[in-house]
Design a protein around this motif. Structure first.
Motif, PDB file in Angstrom:
ATOM      1  N   ARG A  25      23.288  46.026  36.993  1.00 27.59           N
ATOM      2  CA  ARG A  25      24.569  45.754  37.634  1.00 27.59           C
ATOM      3  C   ARG A  25      24.649  46.502  38.964  1.00 27.59           C
ATOM      4  O   ARG A  25      23.971  47.498  39.176  1.00 27.59           O
ATOM      5  CB  ARG A  25      25.740  46.199  36.752  1.00 27.59           C
ATOM      6  CG  ARG A  25      25.877  45.450  35.456  1.00 27.59           C
ATOM      7  CD  ARG A  25      26.518  44.101  35.689  1.00 27.59           C
ATOM      8  NE  ARG A  25      26.633  43.363  34.445  1.00 27.59           N
ATOM      9  CZ  ARG A  25      25.827  42.374  34.101  1.00 27.59           C
ATOM     10  NH1 ARG A  25      24.858  42.019  34.899  1.00 27.59           N
ATOM     11  NH2 ARG A  25      25.999  41.733  32.973  1.00 27.59           N
ATOM     12  N   GLU A  26      25.536  46.014  39.837  1.00 26.99           N
ATOM     13  CA  GLU A  26      25.808  46.708  41.094  1.00 26.99           C
ATOM     14  C   GLU A  26      26.527  48.017  40.802  1.00 26.99           C
ATOM     15  O   GLU A  26      27.304  48.109  39.850  1.00 26.99           O
ATOM     16  CB  GLU A  26      26.697  45.839  41.993  1.00 26.99           C
ATOM     17  CG  GLU A  26      26.026  44.600  42.531  1.00 26.99           C
ATOM     18  CD  GLU A  26      24.961  44.896  43.562  1.00 26.99           C
ATOM     19  OE1 GLU A  26      25.088  45.905  44.290  1.00 26.99           O
ATOM     20  OE2 GLU A  26      24.001  44.115  43.642  1.00 26.99           O
ATOM     21  N   ASP A  27      26.280  49.019  41.618  1.00 31.43           N
ATOM     22  CA  ASP A  27      26.902  50.335  41.462  1.00 31.43           C
ATOM     23  C   ASP A  27      28.265  50.331  42.149  1.00 31.43           C
ATOM     24  O   ASP A  27      28.447  50.897  43.216  1.00 31.43           O
ATOM     25  CB  ASP A  27      25.992  51.405  42.053  1.00 31.43           C
ATOM     26  CG  ASP A  27      26.495  52.810  41.781  1.00 31.43           C
ATOM     27  OD1 ASP A  27      27.493  52.950  41.049  1.00 31.43           O
ATOM     28  OD2 ASP A  27      25.889  53.758  42.295  1.00 31.43           O
ATOM     29  N   THR A  28      29.249  49.660  41.518  1.00 26.51           N
ATOM     30  CA  THR A  28      30.606  49.592  42.055  1.00 26.51           C
ATOM     31  C   THR A  28      31.515  50.509  41.243  1.00 26.51           C
ATOM     32  O   THR A  28      31.195  50.850  40.098  1.00 26.51           O
ATOM     33  CB  THR A  28      31.152  48.159  41.999  1.00 26.51           C
ATOM     34  OG1 THR A  28      31.246  47.752  40.632  1.00 26.51           O
ATOM     35  CG2 THR A  28      30.262  47.192  42.769  1.00 26.51           C
ATOM     36  N   PRO A  29      32.655  50.901  41.801  1.00 24.34           N
ATOM     37  CA  PRO A  29      33.585  51.752  41.045  1.00 24.34           C
ATOM     38  C   PRO A  29      34.063  51.104  39.744  1.00 24.34           C
ATOM     39  O   PRO A  29      34.268  51.795  38.746  1.00 24.34           O
ATOM     40  CB  PRO A  29      34.748  51.955  42.012  1.00 24.34           C
ATOM     41  CG  PRO A  29      34.161  51.761  43.363  1.00 24.34           C
ATOM     42  CD  PRO A  29      33.083  50.734  43.184  1.00 24.34           C
ATOM     43  N   VAL A  30      34.227  49.786  39.734  1.00 26.03           N
ATOM     44  CA  VAL A  30      34.677  49.088  38.527  1.00 26.03           C
ATOM     45  C   VAL A  30      33.633  49.206  37.422  1.00 26.03           C
ATOM     46  O   VAL A  30      33.949  49.563  36.283  1.00 26.03           O
ATOM     47  CB  VAL A  30      34.968  47.600  38.845  1.00 26.03           C
ATOM     48  CG1 VAL A  30      35.270  46.839  37.566  1.00 26.03           C
ATOM     49  CG2 VAL A  30      36.100  47.471  39.833  1.00 26.03           C
ATOM     50  N   VAL A  31      32.384  48.925  37.749  1.00 26.69           N
ATOM     51  CA  VAL A  31      31.308  48.983  36.763  1.00 26.69           C
ATOM     52  C   VAL A  31      31.110  50.412  36.286  1.00 26.69           C
ATOM     53  O   VAL A  31      30.968  50.661  35.080  1.00 26.69           O
ATOM     54  CB  VAL A  31      29.995  48.408  37.342  1.00 26.69           C
ATOM     55  CG1 VAL A  31      28.824  48.677  36.413  1.00 26.69           C
ATOM     56  CG2 VAL A  31      30.142  46.922  37.605  1.00 26.69           C
ATOM     57  N   MET A  32      31.133  51.367  37.186  1.00 24.18           N
ATOM     58  CA  MET A  32      30.920  52.752  36.792  1.00 24.18           C
ATOM     59  C   MET A  32      32.078  53.273  35.939  1.00 24.18           C
ATOM     60  O   MET A  32      31.881  54.101  35.055  1.00 24.18           O
ATOM     61  CB  MET A  32      30.702  53.638  38.022  1.00 24.18           C
ATOM     62  CG  MET A  32      29.430  53.297  38.793  1.00 24.18           C
ATOM     63  SD  MET A  32      27.963  53.032  37.769  1.00 24.18           S
ATOM     64  CE  MET A  32      27.612  54.686  37.255  1.00 24.18           C
ATOM     65  N   GLY A  33      33.279  52.784  36.150  1.00 24.93           N
ATOM     66  CA  GLY A  33      34.403  53.146  35.298  1.00 24.93           C
ATOM     67  C   GLY A  33      34.218  52.626  33.889  1.00 24.93           C
ATOM     68  O   GLY A  33      34.520  53.316  32.907  1.00 24.93           O
ATOM     69  N   MET A  34      33.701  51.393  33.777  1.00 23.56           N
ATOM     70  CA  MET A  34      33.433  50.824  32.456  1.00 23.56           C
ATOM     71  C   MET A  34      32.314  51.597  31.769  1.00 23.56           C
ATOM     72  O   MET A  34      32.384  51.859  30.566  1.00 23.56           O
ATOM     73  CB  MET A  34      33.090  49.339  32.559  1.00 23.56           C
ATOM     74  CG  MET A  34      34.258  48.514  33.007  1.00 23.56           C
ATOM     75  SD  MET A  34      34.159  46.724  32.878  1.00 23.56           S
ATOM     76  CE  MET A  34      32.518  46.266  33.180  1.00 23.56           C
TER      77      MET A  34
END
Length: 59
Positions: free
Chosen positions: A37-46
């Motif tokens: 996955r892309e290292d975005t704030p949304v993904v990292m929060g999940m």
């Protein structure tokens, strides 16, 4: 954007519905599955919410 590899290392059996839903939203269907996955704030929060079930590494 940077990418991260996320691997499921623990089962979602006997976990709260919210954690199961988060794992499904990330794209996991089975144990020891690895997704990228892309290292975005949304993904990292999940990932942070289910950090005890997954292993994260740079892609």
């Amino acid at each position: 954007m940077a990418k991260v590899k996320i691997t499921q290392v623990k089962s979602v059996i006997d976990r709260p519905k919210k954690q199961k839903a988060t794992m499904m939203a990330l794209g996991f269907k089975r144990m020891h599955q690895t997704i990228e996955r892309e290292d975005t704030p949304v993904v990292m929060g999940m990932v942070k919410a289910v950090s005890h079930l997954v292993k994260v590494e740079e892609a």
